[in-house]
Design an enzyme around this catalytic site. Structure first.
Site, PDB file in Angstrom:
ATOM      1  N   SER A 681     -12.689 -49.530 -54.764  1.00  8.48           N
ATOM      2  CA  SER A 681     -13.214 -50.548 -53.847  1.00  8.48           C
ATOM      3  C   SER A 681     -12.931 -51.973 -54.313  1.00  8.48           C
ATOM      4  O   SER A 681     -13.250 -52.923 -53.629  1.00  8.48           O
ATOM      5  CB  SER A 681     -14.706 -50.342 -53.629  1.00  8.48           C
ATOM      6  OG  SER A 681     -15.399 -50.728 -54.777  1.00  8.48           O
ATOM      7  N   LYS A 724     -24.247 -53.362 -52.654  1.00  8.79           N
ATOM      8  CA  LYS A 724     -23.300 -54.433 -52.945  1.00  8.79           C
ATOM      9  C   LYS A 724     -23.756 -55.746 -52.329  1.00  8.79           C
ATOM     10  O   LYS A 724     -23.709 -56.799 -52.955  1.00  8.79           O
ATOM     11  CB  LYS A 724     -21.912 -54.055 -52.437  1.00  8.79           C
ATOM     12  CG  LYS A 724     -21.272 -52.948 -53.280  1.00  8.79           C
ATOM     13  CD  LYS A 724     -19.939 -52.538 -52.701  1.00  8.79           C
ATOM     14  CE  LYS A 724     -19.250 -51.531 -53.617  1.00  8.79           C
ATOM     15  NZ  LYS A 724     -18.001 -51.029 -53.030  1.00  8.79           N
TER      16      LYS A 724
END
Ligand SMILES: Nc1ncnc2c1ncn2[C@@H]1O[C@H](COP(=O)(O)OP(=O)(O)O)[C@@H](O)[C@H]1O
Ligand SMILES: [Mg+2]
Length: 787
Positions: A681, A724
């Site tokens: 990611s 996140k």
């Protein structure tokens, strides 16, 4: 001071007795060998009445005699006959009366003692009469049983005796009692007590003799050695039982037998365990096999073969309980309730297997407990973490030394019912090696088609696990074996935002810690800023475990102040925390404000929640290729290469001099501690950092990004959006670039955070680069215009 019997106090030579007691009235032959004893006899013979006193030794081995080594009550006796022998002298003495030892006056050349008579009171009357008659009956029975041929007539003896006491002493001496018992008879302070004692001795004797006769009758058949041993042991145990001297093994076996009888066992198990018990009775208790078999049988008895609790399937109440125990987690609670609803509608359906996934401290375990409470089931948990050996789960065969049942059966035993809620913690940490694959065993356990006859190696009997409500937990699904995953219903618990943590602390953690520290709620106030400061500077976690611990430490410190006498209530200001909790553990993470070319703000998702990490790229003039540092995993390295290839391939489009790729190497570093980092990611952040360094244009410092990239420039979705985003927000970053396909996950972000943040959804790498590097926009437009 004058004693009443002062005039009766007299001194006599002492003859100490080993292993025997002389009772008054009775005759006893004695041989004296010890020089002191011989001298005492000589001295006695020298006086007119030929009198001495006899005291039994407490310990027959004692040769150095003192007052302590003799019983304090003895008998005055006269010597009726005396004869010298090689060993010393032989005497016949007759007991006259009881005496109490006052003092040993001399010990050489023989013992000499001051004594006074100790006559029995003339107590009792009818009671004496009654016990006496009972004694005579018992004595007859003893004689019948022990010496059928000897024609001793008790009634005749009794007629000749001078009364109950004389008769009692006579019978006492005939029983062959040990010294302590005979001495007790001598010391009995009243007639009633003396007779009672004797009655007790005689009844034991009768019982022992009767048993012996009974055993002798049954033991007439031919016996092999084993049988004989067995019978002897039985005999010994029967006798010990009757004497009230229960031996512990026998008591244990009786208890086991009783428990087995009472236990509700499946037929097959009952048969097998009875076989084992019979075997156990023949094994000598000292053999190791005895302990093994006993332990095994105890397990059989304790296992809840048929015992279960009744489910409470009241959904309204269940919802109430889930809400009572946990703040937030709405979606998870909803899914749990759906499961309970299914159970309610279709009770015959197998209990579902849920898997709660999330970082530590987000409430997986406590949710499990809550579900158990709501269902009215027992709760047990066992950790699979680090389990390598299948035998840990399934047990070792009993032939192994130190064999034990596996953890599952142990858990069931602890639960005490066969339908507990069993939480299998850390399925993601299951290991496997040459000793077998616990995951495979777990598969069987979780498989409704197989787990009704689960076989533990130790137990060696099928146990029905089909009614167990299994819940597993994991920090991540990445390492959970695929077949296991397929079998479970996944419920994800992501981390909490600061607001959520504050609420959890306010409603649950603080009240709990206060009550544990014994502080009344009104005595201690923790303002929001204080709790926020603890969350921000003393903890770094997705869950609330560190927070709970810190609050615990804090309340204990305050409790100490109260204990030391403070009595006014306190309110803890944020500034006082340093005093109470020590220096701040975490510097306030701060976003980097200064934007310099080559730095991109990435977002990562670790087991502990979301994290901000900076990707730093530097050109290496005259260098070659890509150098990567910062504990990066393979996947992350690959995404760095992919990012570089992409930027190179699109150099013209991005206004980058392609020569740079040929003439300079690049170094990509991802700092932030020694935390190992991996996962695809970071692709977007890598690409941004590289585009930024090659173009000499800084990326915005207020923008964080995440997303996987492909060489063709697509941005692919990633996991952990909520964590996140919250990690970015913690650092004051208010702008986040996310893959377009993750737009649907934004609902997971707590509303408060969502409203404050700006999200950019990127479909292609260019979308992300444009949003991240403001300087690129004119160039990209130029390029587009040129085309
Ligand atoms: N949403 C919540 N509401 C109330 N308490 C919570 C919540 N989440 C976690 N806790 C508390 O945090 C502590 C740690 O939770 P725990 O269940 O041990 O986490 P996990 O099993 O996920 O590691 C427990 O005391 C738990 O009650
Ligand atoms: Mg847990």
């Amino acid at each position: 001071m004058s004693l009443p019997q002062e005039e009766n106090v007299q001194s006599f030579p002492v003859l100490p007795l080993k292993n025997t007691v002389l009772l008054p009235y009775l005759f006893m032959p004695l041989s004296a060998g010890r020089p002191g004893s011989v001298a005492a006899v000589e001295a006695a013979l020298a006086n007119e009445e030929k009198t001495l006193v006899l005291f039994a030794q407490r310990n027959a081995d004692d040769d150095k005699l003192s007052e302590e080594s003799l019983y304090q009550v003895g008998t005055r006796a006269v010597i009726k006959k005396m004869q010298r022998s090689e060993a010393g002298v032989e005497v016949l003495v007759q007991g006259i009366e009881r005496v109490a030892l006052i003092k040993l006056e001399q010990s050489e050349p023989f013992l000499k003692a001051r004594v006074r008579p100790l006559p029995l009171p003339d107590d009792g009357g009818t009671e004496v009469e009654a016990i006496y008659r009972a004694i005579l009956d018992l004595a007859k029975r003893v004689l019948e049983l022990s010496q059928p041929q000897a024609q001793i007539d008790i009634s005749q003896l009794a007629a000749q005796a001078q009364g109950p006491i004389q008769m009692a002493y006579l019978m006492g001496s005939m029983l062959g009692l040990d010294v302590a018992k005979e001495q007790a008879l001598l010391e009995a302070p009243t007639r009633v007590e003396a007779l009672r004692l004797l009655h007790g001795y005689l009844s034991h004797e009768v019982q022992v003799l009767e048993l012996r006769a009974q055993i002798a009758n049954t033991a007439q058949n031919e016996m092999n050695k084993q049988q004989r041993d067995y019978l002897l042991r039985q005999q010994m145990q029967a006798i010990q039982d009757e004497l009230g001297e229960k031996n512990p093994e026998k008591a244990e076996l009786d208890e086991l037998r009783r428990k087995l009888k009472e236990a509700d066992l499946p037929d097959e198990v009952r048969k097998e365990s009875e076989r084992e018990l019979t075997r156990l009775e023949r094994i000598p208790p000292a053999s190791p096999d005895y302990q093994l078999t006993r332990t095994y049988l105890e397990l059989i008895v304790e296992l809840p073969w048929k015992k279960s609790t009744e489910d409470v399937l009241d959904l309204v109440r269940a919802r109430q309980i889930l809400d009572e125990d946990h703040y937030g987690l709405e979606e998870v609670k909803e899914r749990i309730l759906e499961h309970l609803a299914v159970m309610k509608l279709n009770p015959s359906a197998r209990a579902p297997i849920l898997c709660l996934v999330g970082p530590p401290g987000v409430g997986k375990t406590s949710l499990g407990q809550s579900i158990a409470r709501a269902l009215g089931r027992k709760f047990e948990r066992l950790s699979l973490g680090g389990m390598h050996d299948e035998a840990e789960l399934r047990g070792h065969r009993r032939t192994y030394i130190g064999a034990m049942p596996g953890r599952l059966i142990q858990g069931i035993r602890r639960a005490g019912v066969n339908n507990p809620l069993l939480m299998l913690d850390e399925v993601d940490k299951l290991g496997r090696d040459f000793r077998g694959d616990p995951a495979a065993a777990l598969l069987e356990v979780l498989d409704p088609a197989q787990n009704s006859t689960f076989r533990d190696n130790y137990l060696d009997q099928p146990f029905d696990l089909s009614r167990v409500f299994f819940i597993t937990t994991a920090n991540t699904l990445d390492t959970v074996p695929r077949p296991l995953l397929d079998r479970m219903e996944i419920l994800t618990l992501s981390g909490y935002s600061e607001e959520e943590k504050l609420q959890i602390a306010r409603r649950y953690l603080v009240p709990r810690q206060l009550s544990q520290s014994g502080i009344l709620p009104e005595k201690l106030e923790l303002p929001d800023e204080t709790i926020r400061r603890i969350i921000g500077r003393y903890t770094r976690e997705a869950g609330v475990r560190q927070l709970e611990r810190a609050l615990g430490r804090l309340t204990r410190k305050v409790a100490l102040r109260f204990a030391e006498g403070q009595d006014h209530s306190v309110s803890i200001k944020p500034d006082e925390l340093a005093n109470l909790l020590g220096p701040e553990r975490f510097r306030m993470e701060r976003a980097r404000h200064q934007a310099i070319p080559g730095v991109a703000t990435g977002l990562a998702w670790t087991e502990a929640g979301g994290e901000v990490l900076y990707v730093e790229a530097t050109l290496l003039p005259d260098g070659r290729g890509v150098r990567l540092t910062g504990q990066l995993g393979d996947v992350m390295r690959e995404s760095a290469h992919a990012a570089r290839t992409y930027v190179w391939a699109h150099a013209a489009q991005l206004g980058i001099d392609p020569a740079l790729f040929r003439n300079a190497g690049v170094h990509v570093h991802v700092p932030a501690g020694a935390v190992p980092k991996d996962g695809p990611s970071a692709g977007v952040a890598m690409a941004t950092a590289l585009a930024s360094i090659y173009s000499h244009l800084p990326a915005r410092a207020d923008t964080a990004m995440t997303g996987e990239i492909t060489l063709s420039g697509l941005v692919l979705p990633i996991g952990g959006v909520k964590e996140k985003v919250l990690a970015a927000r913690r650092l004051g970053i208010r702008r986040v670039i996310l893959p377009a396909d993750n737009e649907k996950d934004i609902v997971d972000v707590p509303e408060l955070a969502r409203r404050e943040m700006e999200f950019i959804f990127a479909e292609r790498i260019e979308d992300a680069l444009l949003a991240a590097i403001p300087g690129l926009a004119p160039r990209l437009q130029e390029v587009t215009a040129q085309v």
